[in-house]
Design a protein around this motif. Sequence first.
Motif, PDB file in Angstrom:
ATOM      1  N   SER A 243      49.229  45.023  38.070  1.00  0.00           N
ATOM      2  CA  SER A 243      47.795  45.014  37.838  1.00  0.00           C
ATOM      3  C   SER A 243      46.896  44.828  37.682  1.00  0.00           C
ATOM      4  CB  SER A 243      47.801  46.813  38.253  1.00  0.00           C
ATOM      5  OG  SER A 243      47.312  47.743  37.253  1.00  0.00           O
ATOM      6  N   LYS A 244      47.689  44.449  36.325  1.00  0.00           N
ATOM      7  CA  LYS A 244      46.553  43.803  34.653  1.00  0.00           C
ATOM      8  C   LYS A 244      47.177  42.648  35.356  1.00  0.00           C
ATOM      9  CE  LYS A 244      47.603  47.674  31.339  1.00  0.00           C
ATOM     10  NZ  LYS A 244      48.408  47.366  30.525  1.00  0.00           N
ATOM     11  N   THR A 245      47.747  42.006  35.801  1.00  0.00           N
ATOM     12  CA  THR A 245      47.677  40.407  36.773  1.00  0.00           C
ATOM     13  C   THR A 245      46.365  39.926  37.206  1.00  0.00           C
ATOM     14  OG1 THR A 245      49.373  40.451  36.210  1.00  0.00           O
ATOM     15  CG2 THR A 245      48.751  38.052  37.404  1.00  0.00           C
ATOM     16  N   VAL A 246      46.139  41.000  38.285  1.00  0.00           N
ATOM     17  CA  VAL A 246      45.224  41.205  39.275  1.00  0.00           C
ATOM     18  C   VAL A 246      43.254  40.906  38.936  1.00  0.00           C
ATOM     19  CG1 VAL A 246      44.266  42.120  41.426  1.00  0.00           C
ATOM     20  CG2 VAL A 246      46.551  42.058  41.046  1.00  0.00           C
ATOM     21  N   VAL A 247      44.507  42.070  37.908  1.00  0.00           N
ATOM     22  CA  VAL A 247      42.945  42.715  36.909  1.00  0.00           C
ATOM     23  C   VAL A 247      41.977  41.185  36.118  1.00  0.00           C
ATOM     24  CG1 VAL A 247      41.750  44.273  35.040  1.00  0.00           C
ATOM     25  CG2 VAL A 247      42.675  45.223  36.720  1.00  0.00           C
ATOM     26  N   ASN A 248      43.238  41.272  35.692  1.00  0.00           N
ATOM     27  CA  ASN A 248      42.781  39.867  34.434  1.00  0.00           C
ATOM     28  C   ASN A 248      41.858  38.625  34.801  1.00  0.00           C
ATOM     29  OD1 ASN A 248      42.794  38.685  31.810  1.00  0.00           O
ATOM     30  ND2 ASN A 248      44.048  37.465  33.021  1.00  0.00           N
ATOM     31  N   PHE A 249      42.899  38.433  35.909  1.00  0.00           N
ATOM     32  CA  PHE A 249      42.489  37.586  36.796  1.00  0.00           C
ATOM     33  C   PHE A 249      40.683  37.385  37.708  1.00  0.00           C
ATOM     34  CE2 PHE A 249      41.923  35.146  41.259  1.00  0.00           C
ATOM     35  CZ  PHE A 249      41.927  33.788  41.012  1.00  0.00           C
ATOM     36  N   LEU A 250      40.577  39.262  37.935  1.00  0.00           N
ATOM     37  CA  LEU A 250      39.548  38.457  38.337  1.00  0.00           C
ATOM     38  C   LEU A 250      37.819  39.026  37.181  1.00  0.00           C
ATOM     39  CD1 LEU A 250      39.567  42.246  40.725  1.00  0.00           C
ATOM     40  CD2 LEU A 250      39.195  39.748  41.446  1.00  0.00           C
ATOM     41  N   PHE A 251      38.863  39.358  36.098  1.00  0.00           N
ATOM     42  CA  PHE A 251      37.564  39.313  35.275  1.00  0.00           C
ATOM     43  C   PHE A 251      37.285  37.737  34.895  1.00  0.00           C
ATOM     44  CE2 PHE A 251      38.887  43.694  32.565  1.00  0.00           C
ATOM     45  CZ  PHE A 251      38.390  43.793  33.450  1.00  0.00           C
ATOM     46  N   GLU A 252      38.243  37.013  34.290  1.00  0.00           N
ATOM     47  CA  GLU A 252      38.325  35.357  33.601  1.00  0.00           C
ATOM     48  C   GLU A 252      37.444  34.568  35.285  1.00  0.00           C
ATOM     49  OE1 GLU A 252      38.949  34.772  31.454  1.00  0.00           O
ATOM     50  OE2 GLU A 252      39.544  36.531  30.339  1.00  0.00           O
TER      51      GLU A 252
END
Length: 272
Positions: A243-252
């Motif tokens: 989930s944090k991988t997905v979130v980090n990708f969306l943020f960046e």
Amino acid sequence: MQNTTIDFLEECKENLRETFRNHEVFNTYEIDYNEFLSDQEFRKARQLLKKLSEKIDIDFPPVLESNRTVEEFCLDLQKQSVRFDDYLSAISNIFNLYINYLEDNMYEVELIKIDCEIPQELTFERIVNDFKNCDDRILKGDYPGAITSARSLIEGVCKEILIINNIDVNKKNNNVPSLFKEVRNVLNLDASNDKLEEPLKNVITGLNKVVTGLNEIRNLSGDGHIVKKKPSKHHAVLTVNASKTVVNFLFETYKYQRDRGILQIERRQNKG
């Protein structure tokens, strides 16, 4: 055999004692309470001891429960003791209880911490809480709760990006895969986009499957429903990491497109 948990706690104990040795009376304005131990290290030690208290089934020391910084700890301990030697003994007694247990049982404490930077404009309270809940629930052994928090994290970030882009999330299908699909469209990440290179398309397709899988595992093992299958620790850690991988990708991606003017936020209006 070396035990890194014992080594860390021994170091924290000695550094707290050294703080008192160098400041026998805490009544000046020029005290550097973090000269020997940072607040981050103190909080990590505090987390370790709290987890051990639960395992040993003993009360967590009040002086640790109520204080989150070295300064708070020192000033509180000073109120409870009169003599300088009492401060040093109190610190040793607190830490040695746990260190002795670790030595006697060859026990190592693992703290799961997955870092992901949250951009300033996306710091909705719910999102920040979901980040914290993911780590806290794994730390406490609440694996269904960690999975639910991981799913909520993705949901909250997707909704926030849509809201920033003037899209009314209340009129959308609010299941996580649908929200993620809408965010993909907003961020120009649809795998059918001819401007995307093939390797990136493959990654995005993989993220689609990850989000769908996270939603399904939450329905199966999260605490939002009757738990049909109790998840193991490694399942919860995998879910939180994913989930944090997905979130980090969306943020960046959001930050990159915003900074380069690719996102035309003013053109996206509420529908309907």
